[in-house]
Design an enzyme around this catalytic site. Structure first.
Site, PDB file in Angstrom:
ATOM      1  N   TYR A   1      -2.408  -0.085  10.177  1.00 49.10           N
ATOM      2  CA  TYR A   1      -2.138  -1.123   8.959  1.00 49.10           C
ATOM      3  C   TYR A   1      -0.930  -0.167   7.909  1.00 49.10           C
ATOM      4  CZ  TYR A   1      -3.977  -1.531   4.021  1.00 49.10           C
ATOM      5  OH  TYR A   1      -3.972  -1.826   2.409  1.00 49.10           O
TER       6      TYR A   1
ATOM      7  N   SER B   1       0.342  -1.136  -0.040  1.00 42.49           N
ATOM      8  CA  SER B   1       0.079   0.073   0.300  1.00 42.49           C
ATOM      9  C   SER B   1       1.020   1.521  -0.418  1.00 42.49           C
ATOM     10  CB  SER B   1      -0.546   0.178   0.837  1.00 42.49           C
ATOM     11  OG  SER B   1      -1.893   1.032   1.236  1.00 42.49           O
TER      12      SER B   1
END
Length: 267
Positions: free
Chosen positions: A142, A129
């Protein structure tokens, strides 16, 4: 001979888009789902897989090898989101996300590496990501899982190169998928010091996903990587500002970059 592609988390979102696109290009595609029997009329093969369960991983890989005799490309896409202030987020929930996003991806890679080494060829694409390049407020865990997988990708690339195996990663920005509904959201506690800011940022995160790009862009990038003899180590897929934020982090003083992020997230 068509290459055999194995995509973890292939039942929806980015994984489904990648699998559907590659199927249309003539590849033999196997996606995974924890409950594939619930996915009727799926556009490509689905096998049962829980990336946090080693036995489930070995069974899924064995099923593909039994049917196809080889496995050419692993797309490590399975993942989950988590939001919340670090102070308020239960540590057990943090561990669950690391187990899926980091250790799950590592364990699937470990299961396919002996197969690829025996074939003297293979490609592992880890889906990370753009959030993994920076510690984002209320998404710090995350970011940490994806940033860790970026570094693992770099190490694995060097370790496996001599066996004819390429390891790379693709870091998406915000895409219009169902990830927001599948996240673990730390509750907004009434007595939390972060109550107002956290609620504001939850609304921002969901808006970013809802307004995100088409996951087909990720599928096209994966297709490009598969058809590149010597793929790059890192790929980023997202709008200009999302990718440019990584460049800014490299060139700006830390506190200046931090201030930009705080302004963006209204902190």
């Amino acid at each position: 001979m068509s290459k055999v592609i194995f995509i973890t988390g292939g039942s929806s979102g980015i994984g489904k888009s990648i699998g559907e696109f590659l199927s249309e290009k003539g590849y033999v595609v196997y996606g995974t789902s924890r409950n594939p029997d619930n996915m009727k009329n799926h556009p490509f093969n689905l096998v049962a897989l829980d990336v946090t369960n080693p036995k489930s991983i070995s069974n899924a890989i064995a099923e593909v090898i039994t049917k196809e005799g080889r496995l050419d490309v692993l797309v490590n896409n399975a993942g989950m989101g988590i939001t919340g202030p670090i102070e308020d987020t239960p540590t057990d929930e943090m561990r669950k996300v690391f187990d899926t996003n980091l250790f799950g991806a590592i364990d699937v890679a470990k299961a396919v590496l002996p197969i690829m080494r025996n074939q003297k060829s293979g490609l592992i694409i880890n889906v990370t990501s753009i959030a993994g390049y920076m510690g984002l407020p209320y998404r710090g865990i995350y970011s940490a899982t994806k940033g860790a997988l970026e570094l693992v990708t770099e190490a694995m690339s060097m370790e496996t190169k001599r066996f004819g195996i390429n390891v790379t990663n693709v870091a998406p920005g915000d895409f219009a998928t169902s990830i927001a509904s599948g996240r673990y959201h730390t509750p907004i506690f009434e007595n939390s010091a972060y109550k107002e800011n956290y609620q504001l940022n939850l609304d921002l995160m969901d808006a970013h996903v809802d307004e995100g790009g088409d996951p087909i862009e990720m599928a096209k990038t994966v297709y490009e990587i598969i058809n590149t003899k010597n793929p790059k180590l890192h790929y980023k897929v997202g709008d200009f500002m999302q990718k440019f934020s990584i460049v800014l982090k490299r060139i700006l003083p830390d506190r200046m970059y931090e201030k930009l992020l705080m302004n963006h997230y209204k902190l």
